[in-house]
Write a protein that holds these residues in place. Structure first.
Motif, PDB file in Angstrom:
ATOM      1  N   VAL A  80       0.837  -1.194   0.000  1.00 17.13           N
ATOM      2  CA  VAL A  80       0.000   0.000   0.000  1.00 17.13           C
ATOM      3  C   VAL A  80       0.874   1.247   0.000  1.00 17.13           C
ATOM      4  CG1 VAL A  80      -1.747   1.291   1.269  1.00 17.13           C
ATOM      5  CG2 VAL A  80      -1.836  -1.193   1.207  1.00 17.13           C
ATOM      6  N   VAL A  81       0.591   2.150  -0.936  1.00 10.92           N
ATOM      7  CA  VAL A  81       1.291   3.428  -0.992  1.00 10.92           C
ATOM      8  C   VAL A  81       0.235   4.510  -0.854  1.00 10.92           C
ATOM      9  CG1 VAL A  81       2.713   4.958  -2.386  1.00 10.92           C
ATOM     10  CG2 VAL A  81       3.051   2.491  -2.510  1.00 10.92           C
ATOM     11  N   ARG A  82       0.380   5.315   0.156  1.00 11.03           N
ATOM     12  CA  ARG A  82      -0.590   6.371   0.428  1.00 11.03           C
ATOM     13  C   ARG A  82      -0.053   7.700  -0.081  1.00 11.03           C
ATOM     14  NH1 ARG A  82      -4.287   6.776   5.593  1.00 11.03           N
ATOM     15  NH2 ARG A  82      -5.960   6.665   4.130  1.00 11.03           N
ATOM     16  N   SER A  83      -0.886   8.475  -0.716  1.00  9.79           N
ATOM     17  CA  SER A  83      -0.489   9.777  -1.244  1.00  9.79           C
ATOM     18  C   SER A  83      -0.211  10.724  -0.084  1.00  9.79           C
ATOM     19  CB  SER A  83      -1.596  10.346  -2.130  1.00  9.79           C
ATOM     20  OG  SER A  83      -1.249  11.632  -2.563  1.00  9.79           O
ATOM     21  N   GLU A  84       0.895  11.440  -0.160  1.00 12.20           N
ATOM     22  CA  GLU A  84       1.279  12.359   0.913  1.00 12.20           C
ATOM     23  C   GLU A  84       0.600  13.720   0.785  1.00 12.20           C
ATOM     24  OE1 GLU A  84       3.136  11.631   3.564  1.00 12.20           O
ATOM     25  OE2 GLU A  84       3.290   9.573   2.836  1.00 12.20           O
ATOM     26  N   GLU A  85       0.160  14.078  -0.409  1.00 13.87           N
ATOM     27  CA  GLU A  85      -0.415  15.401  -0.606  1.00 13.87           C
ATOM     28  C   GLU A  85      -1.932  15.326  -0.709  1.00 13.87           C
ATOM     29  OE1 GLU A  85       0.045  16.013  -5.337  1.00 13.87           O
ATOM     30  OE2 GLU A  85       1.875  16.072  -4.154  1.00 13.87           O
ATOM     31  N   ASP A  86      -2.574  16.376  -0.256  1.00  9.24           N
ATOM     32  CA  ASP A  86      -4.019  16.474  -0.326  1.00  9.24           C
ATOM     33  C   ASP A  86      -4.367  17.069  -1.682  1.00  9.24           C
ATOM     34  OD1 ASP A  86      -6.658  16.416   0.424  1.00  9.24           O
ATOM     35  OD2 ASP A  86      -6.585  18.411   1.324  1.00  9.24           O
ATOM     36  N   ILE A  87      -5.233  16.424  -2.428  1.00  4.50           N
ATOM     37  CA  ILE A  87      -5.583  16.882  -3.770  1.00  4.50           C
ATOM     38  C   ILE A  87      -7.040  17.340  -3.753  1.00  4.50           C
ATOM     39  CG2 ILE A  87      -5.743  16.247  -6.191  1.00  4.50           C
ATOM     40  CD1 ILE A  87      -3.677  14.042  -5.544  1.00  4.50           C
ATOM     41  N   PRO A  88      -7.270  18.652  -3.673  1.00  7.33           N
ATOM     42  CA  PRO A  88      -8.648  19.145  -3.683  1.00  7.33           C
ATOM     43  C   PRO A  88      -9.199  19.166  -5.107  1.00  7.33           C
ATOM     44  CG  PRO A  88      -7.146  20.971  -3.487  1.00  7.33           C
ATOM     45  CD  PRO A  88      -6.306  19.723  -3.468  1.00  7.33           C
ATOM     46  N   VAL A  89     -10.464  18.829  -5.257  1.00  9.73           N
ATOM     47  CA  VAL A  89     -11.140  18.878  -6.544  1.00  9.73           C
ATOM     48  C   VAL A  89     -12.219  19.938  -6.429  1.00  9.73           C
ATOM     49  CG1 VAL A  89     -12.522  17.593  -8.206  1.00  9.73           C
ATOM     50  CG2 VAL A  89     -10.685  16.459  -6.968  1.00  9.73           C
ATOM     51  N   VAL A  90     -12.055  21.023  -7.188  1.00 12.68           N
ATOM     52  CA  VAL A  90     -13.005  22.122  -7.145  1.00 12.68           C
ATOM     53  C   VAL A  90     -13.667  22.217  -8.513  1.00 12.68           C
ATOM     54  CG1 VAL A  90     -13.294  24.593  -6.783  1.00 12.68           C
ATOM     55  CG2 VAL A  90     -11.583  23.327  -5.477  1.00 12.68           C
ATOM     56  N   LEU A  91     -14.960  22.081  -8.548  1.00 13.46           N
ATOM     57  CA  LEU A  91     -15.704  22.159  -9.796  1.00 13.46           C
ATOM     58  C   LEU A  91     -16.108  23.602 -10.047  1.00 13.46           C
ATOM     59  CD1 LEU A  91     -17.997  19.049  -9.352  1.00 13.46           C
ATOM     60  CD2 LEU A  91     -15.860  19.208 -10.617  1.00 13.46           C
ATOM     61  N   SER A  92     -15.872  24.077 -11.231  1.00 13.27           N
ATOM     62  CA  SER A  92     -16.216  25.444 -11.589  1.00 13.27           C
ATOM     63  C   SER A  92     -17.686  25.514 -11.969  1.00 13.27           C
ATOM     64  CB  SER A  92     -15.354  25.923 -12.748  1.00 13.27           C
ATOM     65  OG  SER A  92     -15.801  27.174 -13.191  1.00 13.27           O
ATOM     66  N   THR A  93     -18.408  26.442 -11.395  1.00 19.61           N
ATOM     67  CA  THR A  93     -19.826  26.589 -11.720  1.00 19.61           C
ATOM     68  C   THR A  93     -19.986  27.189 -13.108  1.00 19.61           C
ATOM     69  OG1 THR A  93     -19.850  28.721 -10.606  1.00 19.61           O
ATOM     70  CG2 THR A  93     -20.560  26.814  -9.338  1.00 19.61           C
ATOM     71  N   ARG A  94     -19.000  27.974 -13.556  1.00 15.42           N
ATOM     72  CA  ARG A  94     -19.072  28.584 -14.875  1.00 15.42           C
ATOM     73  C   ARG A  94     -19.024  27.497 -15.954  1.00 15.42           C
ATOM     74  NH1 ARG A  94     -14.446  32.558 -16.391  1.00 15.42           N
ATOM     75  NH2 ARG A  94     -14.514  32.617 -14.152  1.00 15.42           N
TER      76      ARG A  94
END
Length: 106
Positions: A80-94
């Motif tokens: 198991v390899v866990r990602s060290e960085e937090d990856i935010p997903v922001v959806l654009s309303t436009r």
């Protein structure tokens, strides 16, 4: 409008409450070269809301199954390899609005 004293320690000033469009007035008094200057800024407040799918949260607490449940923790640690960085997903309303307009046009 009722003005409130600013909480930040940078200069003396006041902030008004945001109106129905989210615009507030920030008034600061700064001293330069022995003179006091009044700075008035109009600032627009925007509120960003974020949500997390409840199913995603439920999967983080699931019991292990399959090969991971049968093997010991030391063996699994190598697989198991866990990602060290937090990856935010922001959806654009436009972009979402543009996609809806394209669908209606077709």
């Amino acid at each position: 409008e009722v003005e409130s004293t600013r909480a930040s320690g940078v200069g003396q000033g006041f902030e008004t409450k945001a109106d129905e469009h989210g615009i507030k007035t920030v008034i600061e008094y700064k001293e330069r070269d022995g003179k006091t200057y009044k700075l008035t800024k109009r600032v627009k407040e925007t509120v960003l809301t974020s949500w997390t799918n409840t199913n995603i949260q439920a999967r983080t607490h699931m019991a292990k199954f399959g090969k991971a449940a049968r093997s010991d923790a030391a063996t699994e640690r190598h697989l198991v390899v866990r990602s060290e960085e937090d990856i935010p997903v922001v959806l654009s309303t436009r972009l979402t609005a543009q996609a809806l307009v394209k669908d209606e046009a077709e």
